[in-house]
Write an enzyme that holds these catalytic residues in place. Structure first.
Site, short mmCIF file in Angstrom:
data_model
loop_
_atom_site.label_atom_id
_atom_site.label_comp_id
_atom_site.label_asym_id
_atom_site.label_seq_id
_atom_site.Cartn_x
_atom_site.Cartn_y
_atom_site.Cartn_z
N LYS A 103 0.88 -1.17 0.00
CA LYS A 103 0.00 0.00 0.00
C LYS A 103 0.92 1.22 0.00
O LYS A 103 1.47 1.61 1.03
CB LYS A 103 -0.87 -0.03 1.27
CG LYS A 103 -2.20 0.69 1.15
CD LYS A 103 -2.14 2.10 0.63
CE LYS A 103 -1.97 3.12 1.72
NZ LYS A 103 -1.83 4.51 1.18
N GLU A 125 9.00 1.37 11.09
CA GLU A 125 10.05 2.37 10.85
C GLU A 125 9.36 3.73 10.87
O GLU A 125 8.66 4.09 9.93
CB GLU A 125 10.71 2.14 9.48
CG GLU A 125 11.33 0.77 9.28
CD GLU A 125 12.56 0.53 10.13
OE1 GLU A 125 13.18 1.51 10.58
OE2 GLU A 125 12.88 -0.65 10.37
N CYS A 183 13.26 10.97 7.11
CA CYS A 183 13.11 10.48 8.50
C CYS A 183 14.41 10.60 9.28
O CYS A 183 14.38 10.81 10.49
CB CYS A 183 12.62 9.03 8.49
SG CYS A 183 13.68 7.94 7.53
N GLU A 243 8.97 16.59 14.84
CA GLU A 243 9.49 16.34 13.49
C GLU A 243 8.81 17.32 12.53
O GLU A 243 7.59 17.26 12.34
CB GLU A 243 9.16 14.89 13.09
CG GLU A 243 9.77 14.49 11.76
CD GLU A 243 9.40 13.08 11.35
OE1 GLU A 243 8.22 12.69 11.50
OE2 GLU A 243 10.29 12.37 10.85
P1 NDP Z 1 1.97 8.51 7.22
O1 NDP Z 1 2.14 7.79 8.51
O2 NDP Z 1 0.97 9.55 7.12
O3 NDP Z 1 1.65 7.46 6.06
C1 NDP Z 1 2.45 6.34 5.80
C2 NDP Z 1 1.64 5.32 5.04
O4 NDP Z 1 0.62 4.80 5.90
C3 NDP Z 1 0.92 5.89 3.83
O5 NDP Z 1 0.90 4.94 2.80
C4 NDP Z 1 -0.48 6.13 4.38
O6 NDP Z 1 -1.45 6.16 3.39
C5 NDP Z 1 -0.63 4.91 5.26
N1 NDP Z 1 -1.69 5.00 6.26
C6 NDP Z 1 -2.33 6.10 6.73
N2 NDP Z 1 -3.26 5.74 7.65
C7 NDP Z 1 -3.20 4.40 7.77
C8 NDP Z 1 -3.90 3.44 8.56
N3 NDP Z 1 -4.84 3.78 9.43
N4 NDP Z 1 -3.58 2.13 8.42
C9 NDP Z 1 -2.59 1.75 7.57
N5 NDP Z 1 -1.93 2.61 6.78
C10 NDP Z 1 -2.21 3.92 6.88
O7 NDP Z 1 3.44 9.02 6.83
P2 NDP Z 1 3.84 9.94 5.61
O8 NDP Z 1 3.51 9.27 4.33
O9 NDP Z 1 3.33 11.30 5.89
O10 NDP Z 1 5.44 9.90 5.72
C11 NDP Z 1 6.14 10.70 6.57
C12 NDP Z 1 6.50 9.99 7.86
O11 NDP Z 1 7.20 8.79 7.58
C13 NDP Z 1 7.44 10.80 8.71
O12 NDP Z 1 7.05 10.74 10.06
C14 NDP Z 1 8.78 10.10 8.52
O13 NDP Z 1 9.69 10.29 9.55
C15 NDP Z 1 8.36 8.68 8.39
N6 NDP Z 1 9.40 7.92 7.71
C16 NDP Z 1 10.14 7.00 8.43
C17 NDP Z 1 11.19 6.32 7.83
C18 NDP Z 1 11.99 5.31 8.58
O14 NDP Z 1 12.71 4.53 7.94
N7 NDP Z 1 11.93 5.27 9.90
C19 NDP Z 1 11.55 6.58 6.43
C20 NDP Z 1 10.70 7.54 5.78
C21 NDP Z 1 9.66 8.17 6.40
P3 NDP Z 1 -1.91 7.54 2.66
O15 NDP Z 1 -0.79 8.48 2.74
O16 NDP Z 1 -2.17 7.10 1.29
O17 NDP Z 1 -3.12 7.99 3.36
#
Ligand code: NDP
Length: 487
Positions: free
Chosen positions: A176, A251, A285, A382
């Site tokens: 997803k 992550e 991140c 963040e």
């Molecule tokens: P989000 O947590 O908003 O979204 C991540 C993914 O989860 C998206 O595909 C999103 O879908 C999906 N999602 C949203 N709600 C749900 C749910 N209830 N159940 C399952 N999946 C769901 O993160 P962002 O996309 O905004 O990315 C930024 C964040 O990711 C930052 O906090 C960053 O630090 C972290 N990150 C961490 C990394 C690591 O390796 N530790 C690397 C890169 C980023 P949709 O967006 O389509 O709604």
């Protein structure tokens, strides 16, 4: 401009079932660049079912490691052959500068090749010291159907930190991707099938996290969830996984410290300070968004960083000279600007930037604050944008305490030529990663993990590969058994 139009990728093909689509507007121009199917619960059910059948009926999990490695290497070749197209998609959908998009797609190729090598290294162990006539085998097996949820900041790269490792282990996957940036995931799934990955092994369903992401992470057909994204959604994923008692790897977010000691190579450290926070638009991140500078060099060092930041080019991500592209969407752009306002309101000293940058896209100026206190929002939260917080320190003790004063624990960076300083600081930092005299570095062999609010579980490296496996213990007794109960 050609608009790419995608449906879900289920069971080895683009799927014609969707009727509802969303438009993706490029964050740098506002123009529509792609349409993605808006997935439903039913779409996700079909994808999980395809992955379940591909796992339960084979042949992917039963193939030899050598066969899977051959297919994965072919896959890497195909990704390389489609390099320019994938780079274009990442630039258009994410708004990241071209040189970083190129780095991402090269990274994808490297990750697939490394995962291919691991397919041939799926080893368990044997106990032969359990007593006469007794042997035990710890058999390493693929964990099953894996749910992979990815964010928008590195759509292709983070997918490649998961999918090739899952496939190398013999798992089948449902991905997803973020609703903003699904193009590369869908292209990468189609290329995998072209390389010889059987239908049903690698499926992608686009759409909202609250709909298809939730359905996937709660799905009874899933055996393991690997999630990358925000800490808030990670908590929801943990709850969803508890429904079916499914193993998870999370992550999550970060607020990394970038610590510069007076004895560092200061030319390198200036570059590292800029790279730490402005790489990938600051939407990273492991961004070194909290810079700590030792008092004796602070004034001069901060002046150099500030001066260089003012020369950075913000704007068109297709321009080879651009350093900072566009924020992912208007909402996030507004959030980054609010953080900048809060830094000013809480009394940090604004040295550079401080607002939106001009242009048709969601641009933010390279922004730097000095004299940031640990109580301020910009120190603790963040921001995920090009905003640097600087805090000065006197002693090693003090900077370790400041670095650990965070709800996150993903990565930290230390700059010093003194090996004692590097080792002493590294040992006491509460984070999954520490890097010395470099920043946002890495290699497919090295596992990434977080502690505290940054999550748990490994991605990449042997440890990341083993997340997609489980050990089954086979205890064998040979020869006659001594009766335990009477005859
Ligand atoms: P989000 O947590 O908003 O979204 C991540 C993914 O989860 C998206 O595909 C999103 O879908 C999906 N999602 C949203 N709600 C749900 C749910 N209830 N159940 C399952 N999946 C769901 O993160 P962002 O996309 O905004 O990315 C930024 C964040 O990711 C930052 O906090 C960053 O630090 C972290 N990150 C961490 C990394 C690591 O390796 N530790 C690397 C890169 C980023 P949709 O967006 O389509 O709604």
């Amino acid at each position: 401009m050609t608009v790419r139009s995608y449906t879900h990728f289920i069971n080895g093909r683009f799927d014609g079932a969707s009727t509802d689509f969303v438009e993706r507007k490029a964050p740098a121009t506002g123009e529509t660049v792609a349409t993605f199917a808006s997935g439903t619960q039913d779409d996700m059910d079909r994808a999980v079912q395809a992955a379940r059948e591909a796992f339960d009926k084979g042949p992917w999990p039963q193939m030899s490691g050598m066969e899977r490695a051959e297919i994965l290497n072919r896959y890497a070749d195909l990704v390389k052959a489609n390099f320019d197209k994938l780079v274009q998609i990442e630039i258009e959908e994410v708004g990241k500068p071209i040189r970083f998009a190129r780095g991402d797609v090269s990274g994808v190729v490297g990750l697939i090749r490394y995962a291919a090598s691991l397919a041939m290294q799926m080893v368990g162990s044997t106990y032969t010291n359990l007593g006469a006539n007794k042997t035990a085998l710890l058999m390493r097996e693929p964990i099953g159907v894996v749910a992979l949820v990815t964010p928008w900041n590195f759509p292709a790269l983070i997918l490649a930190q998961k999918v090739p490792f899952a496939l190398a282990a013999g798992c089948t996957a449902v991905v997803k991707p973020s609703e903003f940036t699904s193009g590369s995931a869908l292209e990468l799934a189609a290329l995998a099938v072209e390389a010889g990955v059987p239908a049903g092994v690698f499926n992608v369903v686009s759409g909202k996290g609250s709909v298809v992401g939730k359905t996937l992470t709660e799905h009874p057909g899933v055996d393991f969830i690997s999630f990358t994204g925000s800490t808030r959604v990670g908590q929801e994923v943990m709850q969803a996984s508890s429904k079916n008692v499914v193993k998870t790897s999370l992550e999550l977010g970060g607020k990394s410290a970038n610590m510069v000691f007076a004895d560092a190579n200061l030319d390198d450290a200036v570059d590292g300070a800029l790279m730490g926070v402005f790489f990938n638009n600051g939407e990273c991140c492991v961004s070194g968004s909290r810079l700590f500078v030792q008092n004796s060099i602070a004034d001069e060092f901060i002046a150099r960083v500030t001066e260089r930041s003012k020369k950075l080019k913000v704007g068109d991500p297709f321009d080879e000279d651009t350093d900072i592209g566009a924020m992912i969407d208007p909402k996030h752009h507004g959030k980054v600007l609010e953080y900048i306002d809060s830094g000013v309101a809480e009394g940090a000293k604004l040295l550079a930037g401080g607002g939106a940058a001009s242009g048709a896209g969601h641009f933010v100026q390279a922004t730097i604050f000095d004299h940031v206190q640990p109580t301020m929002k910009i120190f603790q939260e963040e921001i995920f944008g090009p905003v640097l917080s600087i805090t000065r320190f006197e002693t090693m003790e003090e900077v370790i305490e400041l670095a650990n004063d965070s709800p996150y624990g993903l990565s930290n960076y230390v700059w010093s030529k003194n090996i004692d300083t590097v080792m002493n600081v590294a040992k006491r930092l509460k984070s999954g990663w520490v890097q010395a005299n470099t920043v946002i570095d890495g290699a497919p062999q090295l596992p990434l993990t977080g502690v505290k609010g940054s999550g748990y579980g490994y991605e990449m490296g042997q440890a990341g590969f083993e997340e997609f496996t489980q050990l089954k213990t086979l205890f064998i007794h040979t020869g006659p058994r001594t009766p335990v109960f009477g005859r």
